[in-house]
Design an enzyme around this catalytic site. Structure first.
Site, mmCIF file in Angstrom:
data_model
loop_
_atom_site.group_PDB
_atom_site.id
_atom_site.type_symbol
_atom_site.label_atom_id
_atom_site.label_comp_id
_atom_site.label_asym_id
_atom_site.label_seq_id
_atom_site.Cartn_x
_atom_site.Cartn_y
_atom_site.Cartn_z
ATOM 1 N N ASN A 55 2.600 4.047 8.051
ATOM 2 C CA ASN A 55 1.907 2.917 7.412
ATOM 3 C C ASN A 55 2.613 1.576 7.630
ATOM 4 O O ASN A 55 2.032 0.521 7.374
ATOM 5 C CB ASN A 55 1.805 3.256 5.909
ATOM 6 C CG ASN A 55 1.516 2.076 5.042
ATOM 7 O OD1 ASN A 55 0.408 1.576 5.037
ATOM 8 N ND2 ASN A 55 2.523 1.619 4.302
ATOM 9 N N LEU A 104 0.831 -1.206 0.000
ATOM 10 C CA LEU A 104 0.000 0.000 0.000
ATOM 11 C C LEU A 104 0.868 1.259 0.000
ATOM 12 O O LEU A 104 0.544 2.243 -0.670
ATOM 13 C CB LEU A 104 -0.923 0.008 1.228
ATOM 14 C CG LEU A 104 -1.870 -1.188 1.393
ATOM 15 C CD1 LEU A 104 -2.773 -0.989 2.610
ATOM 16 C CD2 LEU A 104 -2.707 -1.400 0.151
ATOM 17 N N TYR A 148 -2.064 -9.004 16.022
ATOM 18 C CA TYR A 148 -2.252 -7.999 14.954
ATOM 19 C C TYR A 148 -3.529 -7.199 15.220
ATOM 20 O O TYR A 148 -3.539 -5.965 15.152
ATOM 21 C CB TYR A 148 -2.346 -8.717 13.606
ATOM 22 C CG TYR A 148 -2.555 -7.790 12.425
ATOM 23 C CD1 TYR A 148 -1.492 -7.073 11.889
ATOM 24 C CD2 TYR A 148 -3.822 -7.632 11.844
ATOM 25 C CE1 TYR A 148 -1.683 -6.222 10.810
ATOM 26 C CE2 TYR A 148 -4.012 -6.789 10.765
ATOM 27 C CZ TYR A 148 -2.939 -6.086 10.247
ATOM 28 O OH TYR A 148 -3.124 -5.233 9.184
ATOM 29 N N THR A 179 -0.985 -7.717 -1.152
ATOM 30 C CA THR A 179 0.370 -7.250 -0.857
ATOM 31 C C THR A 179 1.168 -8.424 -0.292
ATOM 32 O O THR A 179 0.611 -9.499 -0.037
ATOM 33 C CB THR A 179 0.364 -6.123 0.205
ATOM 34 O OG1 THR A 179 -0.146 -6.669 1.423
ATOM 35 C CG2 THR A 179 -0.494 -4.933 -0.223
ATOM 36 N N LYS A 186 -3.807 -3.185 15.964
ATOM 37 C CA LYS A 186 -4.493 -2.267 15.045
ATOM 38 C C LYS A 186 -5.683 -1.586 15.724
ATOM 39 O O LYS A 186 -6.079 -0.483 15.327
ATOM 40 C CB LYS A 186 -4.917 -3.018 13.781
ATOM 41 C CG LYS A 186 -3.734 -3.463 12.913
ATOM 42 C CD LYS A 186 -2.952 -2.274 12.363
ATOM 43 C CE LYS A 186 -1.880 -2.681 11.369
ATOM 44 N NZ LYS A 186 -1.163 -1.538 10.792
ATOM 45 N N SER A 246 -4.474 1.606 10.125
ATOM 46 C CA SER A 246 -5.015 0.578 11.003
ATOM 47 C C SER A 246 -5.399 -0.595 10.104
ATOM 48 O O SER A 246 -4.683 -0.912 9.146
ATOM 49 C CB SER A 246 -6.199 1.132 11.808
ATOM 50 O OG SER A 246 -6.768 0.127 12.612
HETATM 51 N N1 LIG Z 1 -2.852 -5.482 2.507
HETATM 52 C C1 LIG Z 1 -3.911 -5.514 3.261
HETATM 53 O O1 LIG Z 1 -4.895 -6.199 2.923
HETATM 54 C C2 LIG Z 1 -3.965 -4.700 4.519
HETATM 55 C C3 LIG Z 1 -5.184 -4.644 5.199
HETATM 56 C C4 LIG Z 1 -5.256 -3.889 6.360
HETATM 57 C C5 LIG Z 1 -4.160 -3.190 6.812
HETATM 58 N N2 LIG Z 1 -2.973 -3.280 6.140
HETATM 59 C C6 LIG Z 1 -1.851 -2.530 6.683
HETATM 60 O O2 LIG Z 1 -1.240 -1.808 5.643
HETATM 61 C C7 LIG Z 1 0.099 -1.499 6.020
HETATM 62 C C8 LIG Z 1 1.007 -1.811 4.841
HETATM 63 O O3 LIG Z 1 0.997 -3.220 4.649
HETATM 64 P P1 LIG Z 1 0.930 -3.876 3.202
HETATM 65 O O4 LIG Z 1 -0.338 -4.629 3.110
HETATM 66 O O5 LIG Z 1 1.253 -2.871 2.187
HETATM 67 O O6 LIG Z 1 2.052 -4.997 3.337
HETATM 68 P P2 LIG Z 1 3.603 -4.974 3.026
HETATM 69 O O7 LIG Z 1 3.816 -4.853 1.561
HETATM 70 O O8 LIG Z 1 4.145 -6.155 3.730
HETATM 71 O O9 LIG Z 1 4.108 -3.623 3.694
HETATM 72 C C9 LIG Z 1 4.542 -3.508 5.007
HETATM 73 C C10 LIG Z 1 5.641 -2.468 5.004
HETATM 74 O O10 LIG Z 1 6.030 -2.181 6.349
HETATM 75 C C11 LIG Z 1 7.428 -2.053 6.355
HETATM 76 N N3 LIG Z 1 7.925 -2.357 7.702
HETATM 77 C C12 LIG Z 1 7.711 -3.468 8.436
HETATM 78 N N4 LIG Z 1 8.396 -3.408 9.589
HETATM 79 C C13 LIG Z 1 9.063 -2.217 9.574
HETATM 80 C C14 LIG Z 1 9.964 -1.595 10.476
HETATM 81 N N5 LIG Z 1 10.329 -2.159 11.640
HETATM 82 N N6 LIG Z 1 10.452 -0.377 10.125
HETATM 83 C C15 LIG Z 1 10.109 0.212 8.954
HETATM 84 N N7 LIG Z 1 9.259 -0.334 8.079
HETATM 85 C C16 LIG Z 1 8.756 -1.554 8.378
HETATM 86 C C17 LIG Z 1 7.934 -3.048 5.332
HETATM 87 O O11 LIG Z 1 9.207 -2.671 4.835
HETATM 88 P P3 LIG Z 1 10.565 -3.389 5.354
HETATM 89 O O12 LIG Z 1 10.241 -4.826 5.594
HETATM 90 O O13 LIG Z 1 11.530 -3.162 4.242
HETATM 91 O O14 LIG Z 1 10.942 -2.653 6.600
HETATM 92 C C18 LIG Z 1 6.873 -2.944 4.254
HETATM 93 O O15 LIG Z 1 7.231 -1.979 3.288
HETATM 94 C C19 LIG Z 1 0.396 -2.322 7.268
HETATM 95 O O16 LIG Z 1 0.331 -1.484 8.402
HETATM 96 C C20 LIG Z 1 -0.729 -3.332 7.285
HETATM 97 O O17 LIG Z 1 -1.007 -3.799 8.572
HETATM 98 C C21 LIG Z 1 -2.860 -4.009 5.010
#
Ligand SMILES: NC(=O)c1ccc[n+]([C@@H]2O[C@H](COP(=O)([O-])OP(=O)(O)OC[C@H]3O[C@@H](n4cnc5c(N)ncnc54)[C@H](OP(=O)(O)O)[C@@H]3O)[C@@H](O)[C@H]2O)c1
Length: 298
Positions: A96, A25, A194, A229, A198, A180
């Site tokens: 995020n 995202l 998780y 993702t 959130k 969130s």
């Molecule tokens: N995809 C969905 O369906 C969904 C639904 C609800 C909420 N979300 C939320 O959306 C947000 C983004 O997730 P995503 O779905 O886009 O998945 P993602 O591609 O796995 O993204 C998560 C990002 O967080 C970064 N991250 C993790 N730990 C970190 C740390 N200690 N320091 C800095 N960066 C860190 C990761 O980069 P590095 O590993 O390189 O640090 C990665 O770029 C998250 O908060 C997730 O909970 C996603």
């Protein structure tokens, strides 16, 4: 007054910081801001490679990668200094970054029954407190300290706003948007720690919006449903959905009423509105974007 969409939803010239901007995202939003003529988009994450790949995809070359770990105050302070060396202010901080942590998914049994109470205890007990704490550290503490780290640059955005004009709508105040999840709302989420983390982030939006009100910094949140993702793809696999699941009929209507996952246009359109001129009256709210999933899940 112009009610033209190009005026209402303009993000032209804004400076943004996005944690987790190298993938998923965060990457989509970074590319959307770049495509819509943001001035600078700083993307933060632990891994250099996805950050560089995202920057390389930016049509207008406004994306600037900075490696940072949101679970470390020292790393956040260094990231803040690196950003501050390249901009006078920040209009939008998108906090995020997140991890999913231990899954609450039990492999299905042939007879369709759920886990016994012993199996339930053993399964969750075997996820260590360290794993639990890591989720809280990144998803909750990481969000909190990310906001604190960038306050001076958000404050600086306020100080450069034009003087009030009785004939003109005031330009948007600087804003924090946090991510969130509908996992904060569902009773049977994909991960227990998780979900707890959130839900705390939902409350953080209210608490921080209130605490930062004296400084005229807005705080809002998004609670996404299913988006394909790195983090979420396991949920698709468990339901036998191949690809991004964005076509009608990808999911059953008892799981997602509109029968599909969210796409890049869905999430970036919402963020563009929140970040734009027409999102300027939004403060202290978290917006759910889930195709109605939280309306059907018991
Ligand atoms: N995809 C969905 O369906 C969904 C639904 C609800 C909420 N979300 C939320 O959306 C947000 C983004 O997730 P995503 O779905 O886009 O998945 P993602 O591609 O796995 O993204 C998560 C990002 O967080 C970064 N991250 C993790 N730990 C970190 C740390 N200690 N320091 C800095 N960066 C860190 C990761 O980069 P590095 O590993 O390189 O640090 C990665 O770029 C998250 O908060 C997730 O909970 C996603």
């Amino acid at each position: 007054m112009s009610l033209d969409a190009s005026n209402l939803f303009s993000v032209k010239g804004i400076v943004a910081v996005i944690t987790g901007g190298g993938t998923g995202l965060g990457r989509t939003i970074a590319l959307a801001l770049d495509a819509n003529h943001a001035s600078k988009v700083f993307i933060l994450g632990r891994r250099e490679q996805p950050l560089q790949e995202t920057a390389a995809q930016a049509a207008n070359k406004t994306i600037i990668p900075i490696t940072a770990d949101v679970a470390s105050q020292e790393s956040l302070e260094n990231a803040y200094k690196a950003v501050a060396a390249q901009t006078t202010h920040v209009d939008l901080l998108f906090a995020n970054s997140g991890i999913s942590g231990p899954s609450a998914f039990f492999p299905p049994k042939p007879d369709g029954s759920g886990p016994t109470i012993e199996e339930f205890r053993e399964y969750h007990w075997n996820h260590s407190m360290d794993e639990f704490s890591k989720v809280m550290e990144i998803n909750l503490a990481g969000t909190h300290y990310t906001i604190l780290a960038f306050l001076p640059l958000l404050d600086a955005a306020n100080k450069r706003r034009p003087a009030p004009d009785p004939e003109q709508l005031a330009s948007p105040r600087p804003q924090v948007i946090v991510t969130s999840s509908i996992g904060a709302i569902l009773n049977r989420p994909a991960g227990l720690p998780y979900s707890y983390s959130k839900t705390a982030v939902l409350h953080l939006v209210k608490v921080m919006a209130s605490n930062l009100a004296p400084y005229q910094i807005r705080v809002n949140g998004i609670a996404p449903g299913l988006f394909y993702t790195e983090m979420a793809k396991g949920l698709y696999e468990k339901r036998g959905v191949t690809g991004r699941g964005i076509a009608d009929g990808s999911f059953t209507s008892d799981y997602v009423p509109i029968t599909r996952a969210g796409g890049d246009e869905d999430i970036s359109g919402m963020l563009m509105w929140m970040a734009s001129r027409s999102g300027g009256y939004l403060n202290g709210e978290t917006i759910v974007i889930d195709g109605g999933r939280t309306r059907v899940f018991i």
